[in-house]
Design a protein around this motif. Sequence first.
Motif, PDB file in Angstrom:
ATOM      1  N   THR A  28       0.813  -1.216   0.000  1.00  0.00           N
ATOM      2  CA  THR A  28       0.000   0.000   0.000  1.00  0.00           C
ATOM      3  C   THR A  28       0.845   1.264   0.000  1.00  0.00           C
ATOM      4  O   THR A  28       0.561   2.217  -0.731  1.00  0.00           O
ATOM      5  N   TYR A  29       1.912   1.261   0.815  1.00  0.00           N
ATOM      6  CA  TYR A  29       2.717   2.472   0.974  1.00  0.00           C
ATOM      7  C   TYR A  29       4.060   2.420   0.248  1.00  0.00           C
ATOM      8  O   TYR A  29       4.804   3.396   0.275  1.00  0.00           O
ATOM      9  N   ASP A  30       4.348   1.300  -0.375  1.00  0.00           N
ATOM     10  CA  ASP A  30       5.612   1.130  -1.097  1.00  0.00           C
ATOM     11  C   ASP A  30       6.802   1.416  -0.186  1.00  0.00           C
ATOM     12  O   ASP A  30       7.673   2.244  -0.488  1.00  0.00           O
ATOM     13  N   ILE A  31       6.822   0.739   0.948  1.00  0.00           N
ATOM     14  CA  ILE A  31       7.896   0.901   1.929  1.00  0.00           C
ATOM     15  C   ILE A  31       8.401  -0.468   2.373  1.00  0.00           C
ATOM     16  O   ILE A  31       7.743  -1.487   2.163  1.00  0.00           O
ATOM     17  N   GLU A  32       9.572  -0.464   3.008  1.00  0.00           N
ATOM     18  CA  GLU A  32      10.116  -1.700   3.569  1.00  0.00           C
ATOM     19  C   GLU A  32       9.484  -1.922   4.943  1.00  0.00           C
ATOM     20  O   GLU A  32       9.528  -1.042   5.801  1.00  0.00           O
ATOM     21  N   VAL A  33       8.885  -3.090   5.133  1.00  0.00           N
ATOM     22  CA  VAL A  33       8.221  -3.398   6.402  1.00  0.00           C
ATOM     23  C   VAL A  33       8.708  -4.750   6.924  1.00  0.00           C
ATOM     24  O   VAL A  33       8.721  -5.735   6.194  1.00  0.00           O
ATOM     25  N   GLU A  34       9.120  -4.760   8.170  1.00  0.00           N
ATOM     26  CA  GLU A  34       9.464  -5.999   8.859  1.00  0.00           C
ATOM     27  C   GLU A  34       8.555  -6.142  10.068  1.00  0.00           C
ATOM     28  O   GLU A  34       7.933  -5.165  10.501  1.00  0.00           O
ATOM     29  N   HIS A  35       8.476  -7.341  10.605  1.00  0.00           N
ATOM     30  CA  HIS A  35       7.592  -7.538  11.759  1.00  0.00           C
ATOM     31  C   HIS A  35       8.310  -8.254  12.882  1.00  0.00           C
ATOM     32  O   HIS A  35       9.251  -9.014  12.659  1.00  0.00           O
ATOM     33  N   GLU A  36       7.868  -7.968  14.084  1.00  0.00           N
ATOM     34  CA  GLU A  36       8.387  -8.600  15.293  1.00  0.00           C
ATOM     35  C   GLU A  36       7.206  -8.836  16.234  1.00  0.00           C
ATOM     36  O   GLU A  36       6.313  -7.999  16.334  1.00  0.00           O
ATOM     37  N   PHE A  37       7.207  -9.961  16.921  1.00  0.00           N
ATOM     38  CA  PHE A  37       6.235 -10.134  17.983  1.00  0.00           C
ATOM     39  C   PHE A  37       6.873 -10.959  19.082  1.00  0.00           C
ATOM     40  O   PHE A  37       7.775 -11.766  18.840  1.00  0.00           O
ATOM     41  N   ALA A  38       6.434 -10.688  20.292  1.00  0.00           N
ATOM     42  CA  ALA A  38       7.053 -11.346  21.440  1.00  0.00           C
ATOM     43  C   ALA A  38       6.021 -11.538  22.537  1.00  0.00           C
ATOM     44  O   ALA A  38       5.034 -10.806  22.641  1.00  0.00           O
ATOM     45  N   PHE A  39       6.281 -12.528  23.361  1.00  0.00           N
ATOM     46  CA  PHE A  39       5.417 -12.833  24.504  1.00  0.00           C
ATOM     47  C   PHE A  39       6.066 -12.195  25.726  1.00  0.00           C
ATOM     48  O   PHE A  39       6.714 -12.853  26.529  1.00  0.00           O
ATOM     49  N   SER A  40       5.945 -10.841  25.820  1.00  0.00           N
ATOM     50  CA  SER A  40       6.650 -10.121  26.884  1.00  0.00           C
ATOM     51  C   SER A  40       5.986  -8.776  27.122  1.00  0.00           C
ATOM     52  O   SER A  40       5.055  -8.388  26.413  1.00  0.00           O
ATOM     53  N   PHE A  41       6.481  -8.033  28.139  1.00  0.00           N
ATOM     54  CA  PHE A  41       5.962  -6.701  28.419  1.00  0.00           C
ATOM     55  C   PHE A  41       6.389  -5.764  27.301  1.00  0.00           C
ATOM     56  O   PHE A  41       7.554  -5.745  26.896  1.00  0.00           O
ATOM     57  N   ILE A  42       5.477  -4.929  26.834  1.00  0.00           N
ATOM     58  CA  ILE A  42       5.723  -4.114  25.656  1.00  0.00           C
ATOM     59  C   ILE A  42       6.861  -3.118  25.858  1.00  0.00           C
ATOM     60  O   ILE A  42       7.683  -2.927  24.964  1.00  0.00           O
ATOM     61  N   GLU A  43       6.945  -2.480  27.046  1.00  0.00           N
ATOM     62  CA  GLU A  43       8.014  -1.491  27.255  1.00  0.00           C
ATOM     63  C   GLU A  43       9.391  -2.125  27.189  1.00  0.00           C
ATOM     64  O   GLU A  43      10.323  -1.579  26.598  1.00  0.00           O
ATOM     65  N   ASP A  44       9.528  -3.329  27.790  1.00  0.00           N
ATOM     66  CA  ASP A  44      10.818  -4.018  27.775  1.00  0.00           C
ATOM     67  C   ASP A  44      11.212  -4.408  26.359  1.00  0.00           C
ATOM     68  O   ASP A  44      12.366  -4.253  25.950  1.00  0.00           O
ATOM     69  N   GLU A  45      10.247  -4.897  25.599  1.00  0.00           N
ATOM     70  CA  GLU A  45      10.547  -5.335  24.244  1.00  0.00           C
ATOM     71  C   GLU A  45      10.846  -4.148  23.330  1.00  0.00           C
ATOM     72  O   GLU A  45      11.724  -4.225  22.467  1.00  0.00           O
ATOM     73  N   LEU A  46      10.143  -3.043  23.523  1.00  0.00           N
ATOM     74  CA  LEU A  46      10.404  -1.856  22.711  1.00  0.00           C
ATOM     75  C   LEU A  46      11.813  -1.340  22.922  1.00  0.00           C
ATOM     76  O   LEU A  46      12.481  -0.913  21.978  1.00  0.00           O
ATOM     77  N   LYS A  47      12.280  -1.376  24.165  1.00  0.00           N
ATOM     78  CA  LYS A  47      13.655  -0.950  24.442  1.00  0.00           C
ATOM     79  C   LYS A  47      14.646  -1.802  23.650  1.00  0.00           C
ATOM     80  O   LYS A  47      15.595  -1.287  23.062  1.00  0.00           O
ATOM     81  N   ALA A  48      14.414  -3.118  23.624  1.00  0.00           N
ATOM     82  CA  ALA A  48      15.300  -4.022  22.897  1.00  0.00           C
ATOM     83  C   ALA A  48      15.231  -3.784  21.392  1.00  0.00           C
ATOM     84  O   ALA A  48      16.257  -3.803  20.699  1.00  0.00           O
ATOM     85  N   LEU A  49      14.037  -3.541  20.872  1.00  0.00           N
ATOM     86  CA  LEU A  49      13.876  -3.311  19.439  1.00  0.00           C
ATOM     87  C   LEU A  49      14.501  -1.993  19.003  1.00  0.00           C
ATOM     88  O   LEU A  49      15.061  -1.889  17.903  1.00  0.00           O
ATOM     89  N   LEU A  50      14.401  -0.978  19.845  1.00  0.00           N
ATOM     90  CA  LEU A  50      15.021   0.312  19.524  1.00  0.00           C
ATOM     91  C   LEU A  50      16.518   0.166  19.334  1.00  0.00           C
ATOM     92  O   LEU A  50      17.114   0.766  18.440  1.00  0.00           O
ATOM     93  N   ILE A  51      17.121  -0.662  20.176  1.00  0.00           N
ATOM     94  CA  ILE A  51      18.562  -0.905  20.063  1.00  0.00           C
ATOM     95  C   ILE A  51      18.864  -1.796  18.867  1.00  0.00           C
ATOM     96  O   ILE A  51      19.787  -1.530  18.084  1.00  0.00           O
ATOM     97  N   LYS A  52      18.072  -2.846  18.698  1.00  0.00           N
ATOM     98  CA  LYS A  52      18.304  -3.809  17.614  1.00  0.00           C
ATOM     99  C   LYS A  52      18.264  -3.140  16.241  1.00  0.00           C
ATOM    100  O   LYS A  52      19.105  -3.402  15.376  1.00  0.00           O
ATOM    101  N   TYR A  53      17.280  -2.273  16.034  1.00  0.00           N
ATOM    102  CA  TYR A  53      17.088  -1.657  14.716  1.00  0.00           C
ATOM    103  C   TYR A  53      17.630  -0.226  14.634  1.00  0.00           C
ATOM    104  O   TYR A  53      17.492   0.417  13.590  1.00  0.00           O
ATOM    105  N   ASP A  54      18.223   0.255  15.734  1.00  0.00           N
ATOM    106  CA  ASP A  54      18.738   1.625  15.770  1.00  0.00           C
ATOM    107  C   ASP A  54      17.648   2.588  15.296  1.00  0.00           C
ATOM    108  O   ASP A  54      17.868   3.454  14.438  1.00  0.00           O
TER     109      ASP A  54
END
Length: 272
Positions: A74-100
């Motif tokens: 729809t938007y002609d962009i690169e999209v990746e996905h992640e999902f986890a069985f964890s608290f959202i704030e903790d996982e977001l911190k990890a994803l911010l570092i992982k993907y810079d």
Amino acid sequence: MTIIVATDFSEVAENAVEYAAAIAKHNNARLILYNSFVIPMHAANTLMPGSSFQKLLNDNEIRMIERSLSLSVTYDIEVEHEFAFSFIEDELKALLIKYDAGLVVLGMHTKTLEQDLWGNTTTSAIKKLRFPVLAVPLGAKFEGIKKVLFACDVLKGVSEKVLVNVKALALSLNAEVEVFNVNRALEELKKEGEGLQATNAIDDGLEGITYYYKNVKSSAVIKEIEKEIEVFGADMLIMVPKKYGFWASLIHTSKTRIMASGLQIPLLSIPI
């Protein structure tokens, strides 16, 4: 640039996903679609075998893959996905570092007394994450951002890091910025050495973009910001959440949190 957007597939979250995707297209950015997997209530209350739990995970991943592909097309962009069985704030911190990543986008529910008192997932992320968080209310659509209201305490000064972010945003969107201060008259501030130094620092930090000051003498900060959003015709509000210690947090109510849950336009929180 990489943008992370979280969804639980609710109406509010999915609206934020569309908003984030539109921003990603505008900035030629990569989008990371994130889902914090939660076991459905009816399943959590039963003795569910491992195979059934795995099926729930598989079904959720398929849903994420399909949503990612849909956004990409729809938007002609690169999209990746992640999902986890964890608290959202903790996982977001990890994803911010992982993907810079440079930005987290979250949906924002309408104002309620409960949210004013205790907050929600989005306001908790604004409080805990030391990264820019964009709270998107239901109904907000990205159709370009031309006017940004930057509400800050001019007298106390604004950090260089925050000014860099505000300037970068204005340049990327070709937007004008109003530096809005609810305190004493700007003329009074400029008579004081501290106030003059603070405004000079903002002038230096925002050099190269279209911006101007507006000051309102009032003790009703939240009401004045809400009023100025209408007067200025702002497409986005920027605020800088303050960090309080435990005892101070019992006395001070976060203006950023209250504003986030009562807006019709997105609020960008830029931490110090």
